[in-house]
Design a protein around this motif. Structure first.
Motif, PDB file in Angstrom:
ATOM      1  N   ASN A   9      59.260  -2.050 -21.595  1.00  0.00           N
ATOM      2  CA  ASN A   9      59.747  -0.709 -21.909  1.00  0.00           C
ATOM      3  C   ASN A   9      58.573   0.255 -21.850  1.00  0.00           C
ATOM      4  O   ASN A   9      57.731   0.307 -22.748  1.00  0.00           O
ATOM      5  N   LYS A  10      58.498   1.046 -20.768  1.00  0.00           N
ATOM      6  CA  LYS A  10      57.324   1.886 -20.543  1.00  0.00           C
ATOM      7  C   LYS A  10      57.179   2.983 -21.593  1.00  0.00           C
ATOM      8  O   LYS A  10      56.060   3.375 -21.933  1.00  0.00           O
ATOM      9  N   GLU A  11      58.297   3.460 -22.120  1.00  0.00           N
ATOM     10  CA  GLU A  11      58.218   4.490 -23.158  1.00  0.00           C
ATOM     11  C   GLU A  11      57.600   3.918 -24.430  1.00  0.00           C
ATOM     12  O   GLU A  11      56.702   4.526 -25.031  1.00  0.00           O
ATOM     13  N   LEU A  12      58.055   2.727 -24.842  1.00  0.00           N
ATOM     14  CA  LEU A  12      57.499   2.085 -26.022  1.00  0.00           C
ATOM     15  C   LEU A  12      56.043   1.691 -25.789  1.00  0.00           C
ATOM     16  O   LEU A  12      55.180   1.898 -26.648  1.00  0.00           O
ATOM     17  N   ALA A  13      55.758   1.117 -24.613  1.00  0.00           N
ATOM     18  CA  ALA A  13      54.383   0.723 -24.294  1.00  0.00           C
ATOM     19  C   ALA A  13      53.454   1.929 -24.336  1.00  0.00           C
ATOM     20  O   ALA A  13      52.323   1.848 -24.848  1.00  0.00           O
ATOM     21  N   GLY A  14      53.947   3.072 -23.822  1.00  0.00           N
ATOM     22  CA  GLY A  14      53.145   4.291 -23.840  1.00  0.00           C
ATOM     23  C   GLY A  14      52.883   4.786 -25.251  1.00  0.00           C
ATOM     24  O   GLY A  14      51.781   5.243 -25.566  1.00  0.00           O
ATOM     25  N   PHE A  19      49.034   5.520 -29.620  1.00  0.00           N
ATOM     26  CA  PHE A  19      48.726   5.342 -31.045  1.00  0.00           C
ATOM     27  C   PHE A  19      47.434   4.536 -31.220  1.00  0.00           C
ATOM     28  O   PHE A  19      46.541   4.934 -31.977  1.00  0.00           O
ATOM     29  N   LEU A  20      47.321   3.424 -30.517  1.00  0.00           N
ATOM     30  CA  LEU A  20      46.142   2.568 -30.670  1.00  0.00           C
ATOM     31  C   LEU A  20      44.893   3.243 -30.110  1.00  0.00           C
ATOM     32  O   LEU A  20      43.799   3.105 -30.669  1.00  0.00           O
ATOM     33  N   ALA A  21      45.045   3.973 -29.005  1.00  0.00           N
ATOM     34  CA  ALA A  21      43.906   4.700 -28.438  1.00  0.00           C
ATOM     35  C   ALA A  21      43.400   5.751 -29.423  1.00  0.00           C
ATOM     36  O   ALA A  21      42.191   5.948 -29.566  1.00  0.00           O
ATOM     37  N   ALA A  22      44.331   6.415 -30.120  1.00  0.00           N
ATOM     38  CA  ALA A  22      43.937   7.413 -31.117  1.00  0.00           C
ATOM     39  C   ALA A  22      43.204   6.769 -32.287  1.00  0.00           C
ATOM     40  O   ALA A  22      42.405   7.422 -32.971  1.00  0.00           O
ATOM     41  N   GLU A  23      43.473   5.477 -32.525  1.00  0.00           N
ATOM     42  CA  GLU A  23      42.785   4.743 -33.586  1.00  0.00           C
ATOM     43  C   GLU A  23      41.450   4.160 -33.114  1.00  0.00           C
ATOM     44  O   GLU A  23      40.759   3.493 -33.878  1.00  0.00           O
ATOM     45  N   GLY A  24      41.123   4.401 -31.855  1.00  0.00           N
ATOM     46  CA  GLY A  24      39.832   3.972 -31.343  1.00  0.00           C
ATOM     47  C   GLY A  24      39.826   2.624 -30.651  1.00  0.00           C
ATOM     48  O   GLY A  24      38.759   2.085 -30.325  1.00  0.00           O
ATOM     49  N   TYR A  25      41.018   2.056 -30.380  1.00  0.00           N
ATOM     50  CA  TYR A  25      41.083   0.762 -29.722  1.00  0.00           C
ATOM     51  C   TYR A  25      41.059   0.911 -28.198  1.00  0.00           C
ATOM     52  O   TYR A  25      41.495   1.928 -27.653  1.00  0.00           O
ATOM     53  N   ILE A  26      40.568  -0.124 -27.522  1.00  0.00           N
ATOM     54  CA  ILE A  26      40.713  -0.227 -26.077  1.00  0.00           C
ATOM     55  C   ILE A  26      42.036  -0.928 -25.830  1.00  0.00           C
ATOM     56  O   ILE A  26      42.250  -2.049 -26.292  1.00  0.00           O
ATOM     57  N   CYS A  27      42.927  -0.269 -25.125  1.00  0.00           N
ATOM     58  CA  CYS A  27      44.287  -0.779 -24.964  1.00  0.00           C
ATOM     59  C   CYS A  27      44.624  -0.890 -23.478  1.00  0.00           C
ATOM     60  O   CYS A  27      44.422   0.057 -22.715  1.00  0.00           O
ATOM     61  N   GLU A  28      45.112  -2.052 -23.068  1.00  0.00           N
ATOM     62  CA  GLU A  28      45.543  -2.282 -21.693  1.00  0.00           C
ATOM     63  C   GLU A  28      47.033  -2.612 -21.693  1.00  0.00           C
ATOM     64  O   GLU A  28      47.553  -3.184 -22.660  1.00  0.00           O
ATOM     65  N   LEU A  29      47.711  -2.251 -20.597  1.00  0.00           N
ATOM     66  CA  LEU A  29      49.160  -2.434 -20.513  1.00  0.00           C
ATOM     67  C   LEU A  29      49.531  -3.388 -19.383  1.00  0.00           C
ATOM     68  O   LEU A  29      48.905  -3.395 -18.322  1.00  0.00           O
ATOM     69  N   ALA A  30      50.561  -4.193 -19.630  1.00  0.00           N
ATOM     70  CA  ALA A  30      51.165  -5.030 -18.593  1.00  0.00           C
ATOM     71  C   ALA A  30      52.675  -4.954 -18.796  1.00  0.00           C
ATOM     72  O   ALA A  30      53.166  -5.194 -19.906  1.00  0.00           O
ATOM     73  N   TYR A  31      53.406  -4.633 -17.743  1.00  0.00           N
ATOM     74  CA  TYR A  31      54.859  -4.452 -17.850  1.00  0.00           C
ATOM     75  C   TYR A  31      55.646  -5.675 -17.385  1.00  0.00           C
ATOM     76  O   TYR A  31      56.851  -5.753 -17.620  1.00  0.00           O
TER      77      TYR A  31
END
Length: 227
Positions: A9-14, A19-31
């Motif tokens: 779900n691209k909307e949820l993944a986004g 949210f995690l990027a704003a918390e300072g995490y490095i976040c990668e996505l796979a659909y």
């Protein structure tokens, strides 16, 4: 913390990504299943958010693949299914926790932090080694109880070194952990050298031991035997 979000779900993944990027995490996505499998073989992650229902495979099969490949990541299963069987199968298959959609992002964040603390920090938000102290809640680092004036990236770099003390860390691995998987295609990693240089200088200025050593041709190592 570096997190891989496996969610079709691209909307949820986004939303999770932002949210995690704003918390300072490095976040990668796979659909997709195969996209996630490829990333897991190429790059290390501290935690994995794993959706059970993927368009080209089952998340529980991906969980089995993670365990078969001995991938040392914390695993939080996310799924729209609220059945006891799915939870039991996921947890018995090696997942660390389970959260059911819909969920609040702060709760997801709290569960991720709890997994990371259990896996990497022995359940504590305070990490210490000799004169070095690190608080993962406040992102503060101290040398002999004196606060270090370091950036967020320098804090993450020092934590990465301390958690992986005595291990040789390549410049490529450091770059991917702190800046994301896209760094894999960079021509050079001079920016890693600069960050390591700045961190060492600040530790030395605070009269801390110079634990970070250069392993020529390979990368760096936090040498715990140095004093």
């Amino acid at each position: 913390m570096k997190v891989l979000v496996i969610e079709d779900n691209k909307e949820l993944a986004g939303s999770i990504y932002n949210f995690l990027a704003a918390e300072g995490y490095i976040c990668e996505l796979a659909y997709h299943f195969e996209e996630a499998r490829e990333k897991l073989l190429l790059f290390p992650y501290d935690c994995i958010l794993l959706d059970i229902m993927l368009p080209d495979g089952n998340g529980l099969d991906l969980l089995r693949f993670i365990k078969q490949e001995h991938i040392q990541s914390g695993i939080l299963i996310i799924s729209a299914k609220d059945s006891l069987d799915d939870k039991v199968n996921g947890l018995e298959g090696g997942a660390d926790d389970y959260i059911t959609k819909p969920f609040h992002l702060p709760e997801l964040h709290a569960r991720l932090r709890a997994i990371y603390r259990r896996q990497k920090l022995e359940g504590n938000n305070l990490v210490s080694f000799n004169e070095i102290g690190l608080n993962t809640d406040t992102l503060e680092a101290t040398i002999n109880d004196t606060l270090l004036d370091i950036t967020k990236k320098e804090f993450d770099l020092l934590l990465y070194f301390v958690v992986n003390k005595n291990r040789v860390l390549s410049r490529q691995a450091i770059a991917a952990h702190l800046w994301g998987d896209y760094t894999d295609n960079l021509a050079n990693f001079d920016f890693v050298y600069q960050h390591v240089k700045n961190l060492r200088k600040k530790i030395n200025t605070a009269r801390g031991a110079d634990y970070i050593e250069t392993v020529y041709g390979l990368g760096y190592r936090f040498n715990a035997s140095r004093t």
